[in-house]
Write an enzyme that holds these catalytic residues in place. Structure first.
Site, PDB file in Angstrom:
ATOM      1  N   ASP A  78      93.445  57.087  40.567  1.00 37.14           N
ATOM      2  CA  ASP A  78      93.273  56.557  42.011  1.00 37.14           C
ATOM      3  C   ASP A  78      91.536  55.990  42.176  1.00 37.14           C
ATOM      4  O   ASP A  78      91.185  56.344  41.442  1.00 37.14           O
ATOM      5  CB  ASP A  78      93.699  57.429  42.956  1.00 37.14           C
ATOM      6  CG  ASP A  78      95.152  57.985  43.402  1.00 37.14           C
ATOM      7  OD1 ASP A  78      95.871  56.668  42.719  1.00 37.14           O
ATOM      8  OD2 ASP A  78      95.425  58.365  44.333  1.00 37.14           O
ATOM      9  N   ASP A  79      91.611  55.281  43.741  1.00 36.54           N
ATOM     10  CA  ASP A  79      89.948  55.166  44.038  1.00 36.54           C
ATOM     11  C   ASP A  79      89.207  54.197  43.679  1.00 36.54           C
ATOM     12  O   ASP A  79      88.144  54.211  44.288  1.00 36.54           O
ATOM     13  CB  ASP A  79      89.403  56.498  44.029  1.00 36.54           C
ATOM     14  CG  ASP A  79      89.786  57.668  45.199  1.00 36.54           C
ATOM     15  OD1 ASP A  79      91.162  57.140  45.396  1.00 36.54           O
ATOM     16  OD2 ASP A  79      89.272  58.131  45.955  1.00 36.54           O
ATOM     17  N   HIS A 128      96.109  51.284  47.344  1.00 30.58           N
ATOM     18  CA  HIS A 128      95.752  52.463  47.915  1.00 30.58           C
ATOM     19  C   HIS A 128      95.386  52.253  49.506  1.00 30.58           C
ATOM     20  O   HIS A 128      94.420  53.074  49.660  1.00 30.58           O
ATOM     21  CB  HIS A 128      94.854  53.854  46.881  1.00 30.58           C
ATOM     22  CG  HIS A 128      94.518  54.871  46.830  1.00 30.58           C
ATOM     23  ND1 HIS A 128      95.380  55.964  47.675  1.00 30.58           N
ATOM     24  CD2 HIS A 128      93.629  55.341  46.397  1.00 30.58           C
ATOM     25  CE1 HIS A 128      94.858  56.522  47.154  1.00 30.58           C
ATOM     26  NE2 HIS A 128      93.535  56.696  47.388  1.00 30.58           N
ATOM     27  N   HIS A 132      90.508  53.496  51.963  1.00 26.57           N
ATOM     28  CA  HIS A 132      90.782  55.053  51.347  1.00 26.57           C
ATOM     29  C   HIS A 132      90.618  56.020  52.973  1.00 26.57           C
ATOM     30  O   HIS A 132      90.662  56.766  53.499  1.00 26.57           O
ATOM     31  CB  HIS A 132      89.789  55.705  51.004  1.00 26.57           C
ATOM     32  CG  HIS A 132      90.414  57.000  49.773  1.00 26.57           C
ATOM     33  ND1 HIS A 132      90.674  58.273  50.642  1.00 26.57           N
ATOM     34  CD2 HIS A 132      91.084  56.591  48.755  1.00 26.57           C
ATOM     35  CE1 HIS A 132      91.438  58.733  49.796  1.00 26.57           C
ATOM     36  NE2 HIS A 132      91.379  58.191  48.530  1.00 26.57           N
ATOM     37  N   TYR A 169      95.171  60.733  50.491  1.00 23.88           N
ATOM     38  CA  TYR A 169      95.771  62.480  50.762  1.00 23.88           C
ATOM     39  C   TYR A 169      97.365  63.186  50.728  1.00 23.88           C
ATOM     40  O   TYR A 169      97.630  63.601  50.900  1.00 23.88           O
ATOM     41  CB  TYR A 169      95.063  62.504  52.158  1.00 23.88           C
ATOM     42  CG  TYR A 169      93.748  61.784  52.557  1.00 23.88           C
ATOM     43  CD1 TYR A 169      92.533  62.784  51.534  1.00 23.88           C
ATOM     44  CD2 TYR A 169      93.411  60.759  53.118  1.00 23.88           C
ATOM     45  CE1 TYR A 169      91.757  62.020  52.676  1.00 23.88           C
ATOM     46  CE2 TYR A 169      92.091  60.622  53.834  1.00 23.88           C
ATOM     47  CZ  TYR A 169      91.208  61.096  53.310  1.00 23.88           C
ATOM     48  OH  TYR A 169      90.274  60.293  53.388  1.00 23.88           O
ATOM     49  N   HIS A 222      92.036  60.905  38.637  1.00 30.59           N
ATOM     50  CA  HIS A 222      90.281  59.377  39.298  1.00 30.59           C
ATOM     51  C   HIS A 222      90.162  58.606  38.666  1.00 30.59           C
ATOM     52  O   HIS A 222      89.468  59.698  37.844  1.00 30.59           O
ATOM     53  CB  HIS A 222      90.520  60.332  40.813  1.00 30.59           C
ATOM     54  CG  HIS A 222      91.064  60.159  41.739  1.00 30.59           C
ATOM     55  ND1 HIS A 222      91.662  62.077  41.776  1.00 30.59           N
ATOM     56  CD2 HIS A 222      90.994  60.456  43.135  1.00 30.59           C
ATOM     57  CE1 HIS A 222      92.108  62.363  42.809  1.00 30.59           C
ATOM     58  NE2 HIS A 222      91.376  61.048  43.971  1.00 30.59           N
TER      59      HIS A 222
END
Length: 266
Positions: A78-79, A128, A132, A169, A222
């Protein structure tokens, strides 16, 4: 990733302003699985959009792993993309491992070549959100902007829209599910959280991921953290030793995840 852990990126690109429907949004929520922080709206004038060095992959056919025949596990990152994504891709290529990247829109427009490389090398790219943002605490209009802006950014780079979305989350509700369904997006959560945002120790991260290696698992990592990328070789080695195949989320789910449905993994 949690409160204060995401590297500060500012949406100053023309693509960011154009793709994020309705322009900039005040007070975005950033971070990862828990916690929030307020980010002021961008004030800098837009600058030209970086363009990928390769053409869009509209007709690209991703290699498929038959998880009915293999014991599959899905590593998800992610991210990103970020400064450590290219090194991660090198590791995955060497191991012939396929994963899923859930990208943040404001990062995607800064790293279009990495988005292209992820797909060209057989990986999967999912949505995503743009900033965020914690969607279950957001207005309907904001949910639309966060999801649509990122899907449009991905489509602009690749030539096609994503079919998976991970709510930041893991926070979702009926409104988010309805919008995801209308956009053709399945909601992907996870069954194993490595907490790599908190413990920046590659040995700890690897141990948690390896403990969760089992058929059907969806493991949260991540690629913005160097310590997480450092943990990947040990994870790949353990998966191979156990006879597990690292596959994309779509392949893990049999190739046809349903829009609006929430998947947790095993």
């Amino acid at each position: 990733m949690r409160l204060g852990e995401k590297p500060g990126t500012v949406v100053g690109l023309a693509a960011a302003a154009l793709l994020f429907v309705g322009g900039s949004v005040p007070g975005s929520v950033s971070g990862s699985s828990t916690g929030t922080r307020t980010v002021p709206p961008p004030t800098a004038a837009p600058t030209p959009t970086p363009t990928p060095s390769a053409p869009p992959l509209k007709d690209f056919q991703r290699p498929v792993t038959d998880c009915a025949k293999h014991k599959c596990v899905a590593l998800t990152f992610d991210d990103g993309p970020g400064d450590h994504t290219a090194r991660l891709l090198d590791m995955l290529a060497a191991a012939d491992a396929k994963v899923t990247f859930f990208v943040v829109g404001e990062q995607a427009v800064h790293y279009p070549d990495l988005i292209l490389r992820e797909v060209e090398e057989g990986h999967e790219v999912g949505n995503h959100t743009w900033h965020h943002t914690q969607l279950d605490r957001s207005s309907i209009a904001r949910i639309h902007k966060e999801i649509d802006g990122t899907s449009k950014a991905i489509e602009r780079i690749l030539g096609f829209k994503p079919t998976l979305m991970r709510p930041p989350y893991g926070a979702t509700d009926a409104r988010v599910a309805k919008i995801a369904k209308s956009r053709g997006l399945a909601e992907i959560i996870w069954s194993v959280d490595t907490d790599d945002w908190r413990d920046r120790n590659s040995s700890i991260v690897a141990r948690r991921a390896i403990r969760g290696l089992r058929p059907g698992a969806i493991i949260l990592l991540h690629d913005i953290h160097p310590t997480t990328v450092d943990a990947v070789p040990a994870i790949l080695k353990a998966a191979k030793k156990r006879g597990l195949t690292l596959a994309t989320v779509t392949d893990l789910l049999g190739g046809n995840p349903k829009p609006g449905k929430k998947y947790m993994g095993e």
